[in-house]
Write a protein that holds these residues in place. Structure first.
Motif, short mmCIF file in Angstrom:
data_model
loop_
_atom_site.label_atom_id
_atom_site.label_comp_id
_atom_site.label_asym_id
_atom_site.label_seq_id
_atom_site.Cartn_x
_atom_site.Cartn_y
_atom_site.Cartn_z
N GLU A 139 0.82 -1.21 0.00
CA GLU A 139 0.00 0.00 0.00
C GLU A 139 0.86 1.26 0.00
O GLU A 139 2.03 1.23 0.36
N VAL A 140 0.24 2.36 -0.40
CA VAL A 140 0.87 3.67 -0.26
C VAL A 140 -0.02 4.54 0.61
O VAL A 140 -1.25 4.37 0.65
N ALA A 156 2.91 10.07 0.79
CA ALA A 156 3.60 10.41 2.03
C ALA A 156 4.46 9.27 2.55
O ALA A 156 5.44 9.51 3.28
N ALA A 157 4.11 8.03 2.22
CA ALA A 157 4.88 6.88 2.69
C ALA A 157 4.54 5.68 1.82
O ALA A 157 3.46 5.59 1.24
N LEU A 158 5.48 4.75 1.75
CA LEU A 158 5.32 3.52 0.97
C LEU A 158 5.30 2.32 1.91
O LEU A 158 6.15 2.21 2.81
N GLY A 159 4.36 1.41 1.68
CA GLY A 159 4.35 0.17 2.43
C GLY A 159 5.39 -0.79 1.89
O GLY A 159 5.96 -0.59 0.80
N THR A 182 6.74 -0.78 -5.38
CA THR A 182 7.68 -0.25 -6.37
C THR A 182 6.91 0.61 -7.37
O THR A 182 5.70 0.52 -7.48
N GLY A 183 7.65 1.42 -8.12
CA GLY A 183 7.03 2.24 -9.16
C GLY A 183 6.56 3.59 -8.68
O GLY A 183 6.16 4.42 -9.51
N PHE A 184 6.57 3.83 -7.36
CA PHE A 184 6.20 5.13 -6.81
C PHE A 184 7.26 5.55 -5.80
O PHE A 184 7.94 4.71 -5.21
N THR A 185 7.39 6.85 -5.59
CA THR A 185 8.29 7.37 -4.58
C THR A 185 7.56 8.40 -3.73
O THR A 185 6.56 9.00 -4.16
N VAL A 186 8.06 8.60 -2.52
CA VAL A 186 7.49 9.63 -1.64
C VAL A 186 7.61 10.98 -2.34
O VAL A 186 8.65 11.33 -2.90
N GLY A 187 6.52 11.72 -2.34
CA GLY A 187 6.47 13.03 -2.99
C GLY A 187 5.78 13.02 -4.33
O GLY A 187 5.48 14.10 -4.87
N PRO A 226 -4.13 0.37 -1.79
CA PRO A 226 -3.26 -0.56 -2.51
C PRO A 226 -2.60 0.10 -3.71
O PRO A 226 -3.26 0.82 -4.49
N ALA A 227 -1.33 -0.14 -3.89
CA ALA A 227 -0.58 0.51 -4.96
C ALA A 227 -1.15 0.26 -6.35
O ALA A 227 -1.08 1.16 -7.20
N PRO A 228 -1.72 -0.94 -6.64
CA PRO A 228 -2.28 -1.12 -7.99
C PRO A 228 -3.44 -0.19 -8.32
O PRO A 228 -3.81 -0.08 -9.49
N GLN A 229 -4.02 0.46 -7.31
CA GLN A 229 -5.15 1.36 -7.54
C GLN A 229 -4.73 2.83 -7.65
O GLN A 229 -5.58 3.72 -7.68
N VAL A 230 -3.44 3.06 -7.71
CA VAL A 230 -2.90 4.42 -7.74
C VAL A 230 -2.44 4.76 -9.16
O VAL A 230 -1.84 3.94 -9.85
N LEU A 231 -2.71 5.98 -9.57
CA LEU A 231 -2.36 6.47 -10.90
C LEU A 231 -1.54 7.74 -10.81
O LEU A 231 -1.82 8.59 -9.94
N PRO A 232 -0.56 7.93 -11.68
CA PRO A 232 0.07 9.25 -11.75
C PRO A 232 -0.93 10.26 -12.31
O PRO A 232 -1.87 9.89 -13.01
N LEU A 233 -0.72 11.53 -12.00
CA LEU A 233 -1.59 12.55 -12.58
C LEU A 233 -1.37 12.62 -14.09
O LEU A 233 -0.23 12.57 -14.56
N PRO A 234 -2.44 12.70 -14.88
CA PRO A 234 -2.25 12.94 -16.32
C PRO A 234 -1.58 14.29 -16.52
O PRO A 234 -1.89 15.25 -15.82
#
Length: 321
Positions: A29-30, A70-73, A77-82, A101-109
């Motif tokens: 999770e993130v 703000a934090a990574l569980g 992988t594939g995301f960083t804090v900030g 859960p990280a699979p449900q997270v998207l970068p901003l378009p």
């Protein structure tokens, strides 16, 4: 942290901005520092006590958000804090922080600001999974969406148009229909004064939020091999299914929900959205439609706005810092 809580099932006034324990990210999770969330009709049902969260989901209302990681569980992988992101949630969006859960997270378009991005995950995943993945809308087909002026409708019109479909939309006033036409609707139908079957005649894919009250006419308007995708029950939960017409048309009826799917199921939809829909948003072919931005502590006002049905597009809750 602070979050909107439900004092007891009821009207908008039961929503309160209160202090609650901070969430922490589990494995995979993130933790998102929330900038904004958005209001969906499912939120109104949950507030009234009719739509409890699935097992393991937060009790806090909110099916989508945007913000900063703000934090990574463990194992993410594939995301960083900030990183600035938006996310599809099973709950917890009306809060200052949420674990997802990280699979449900998207970068901003690219080109979409942080607050506007909160309006995207739920509509993007709902429309893409129903219209494209399950509805199989193709170039040259006709697409009908009910509630064209709402969050789902405004997004679906643009997606179907970008895919090369002829687009029909229903709404309750000529002013709202004119705005649907500006988004790309080729056929507009005032459901208060017109019959959409007579106006549209045949649709290959119908995206329906009404349920029972429209079931018979939705079958009538389906073209041969047509697909009716039901995503709501605003017009009731029980209707008579004309099987003879379905057999004659070789048509199919599918009812879907997003919130109760597994992380893997949601992740598969999110991956498709990121690959295929985000480029359409970044090119300007599909644009987020935000009708009103309300401070998150005033969530009761936002629920009233959606209930009254006068907002065109999404209602967004912006966190005040």
């Amino acid at each position: 942290m602070h979050a909107i809580t439900v004092r007891e099932p009821g009207g908008p006034d039961v929503l309160e901005w209160t202090e609650v324990p901070d969430p922490s990210p589990g494995p995979g999770e993130v933790l998102i520092d929330v900038a904004a969330s958005a209001v969906n009709r499912a939120d109104l049902l949950q507030r009234q006590g009719f739509y409890p969260p699935p097992p393991g989901a937060p009790d806090i209302i909110g099916l989508e958000c945007s913000g900063t990681i703000a934090a990574l569980g463990e194992g993410v992988t594939g995301f960083t804090v900030g990183d600035e992101v938006c996310a599809l949630l099973a709950g917890g969006g009306y809060a200052e922080k949420v674990a997802v859960p990280a699979p449900q997270v998207l970068p901003l378009p690219a080109g979409v600001d942080l607050v506007t991005a909160a309006s995207l995950p739920e509509v993007a995943c709902t429309v893409w999974s129903n219209v494209v993945m399950d509805g199989r809308l193709k170039l040259g087909e006709t697409f009908l969406v009910h509630g064209g002026a709402g969050g789902i409708g405004t997004h679906a019109i643009q997606v179907a148009k970008a895919l090369g479909a002829t687009v029909a939309a229903t709404a309750g006033s000529d002013e709202r229909l004119a705005r649907c036409a500006e988004l790309g609707a080729d056929i507009t139908v005032n459901y208060k004064t017109q019959d959409f079957v007579a106006e549209v005649k045949q649709a290959d894919v119908v995206l329906d939020n009404m349920g029972a009250s429209y079931l018979g006419r939705n079958i009538d308007v389906l073209a041969p091999d047509g697909r009716l995708m039901i995503i709501g029950m605003q017009g009731g939960v029980k209707g008579e299914l004309p099987i003879g017409k379905l057999l004659t048309k070789r048509a199919s009826v599918m009812a879907t929900g997003l919130r109760g799917r597994s992380v893997e199921g949601k992740g598969a939809i999110v991956a498709q959205v990121r690959e295929h829909l985000w480029p359409l948003i970044e090119s300007g072919a599909v644009k987020p439609v935000v009708g009103q931005v309300v401070p998150m502590p005033n969530a009761a006002e936002a629920h009233r706005l959606l209930d009254e049905g006068d907002v065109f597009g999404k209602v967004v809750l912006k966190r005040e810092r």
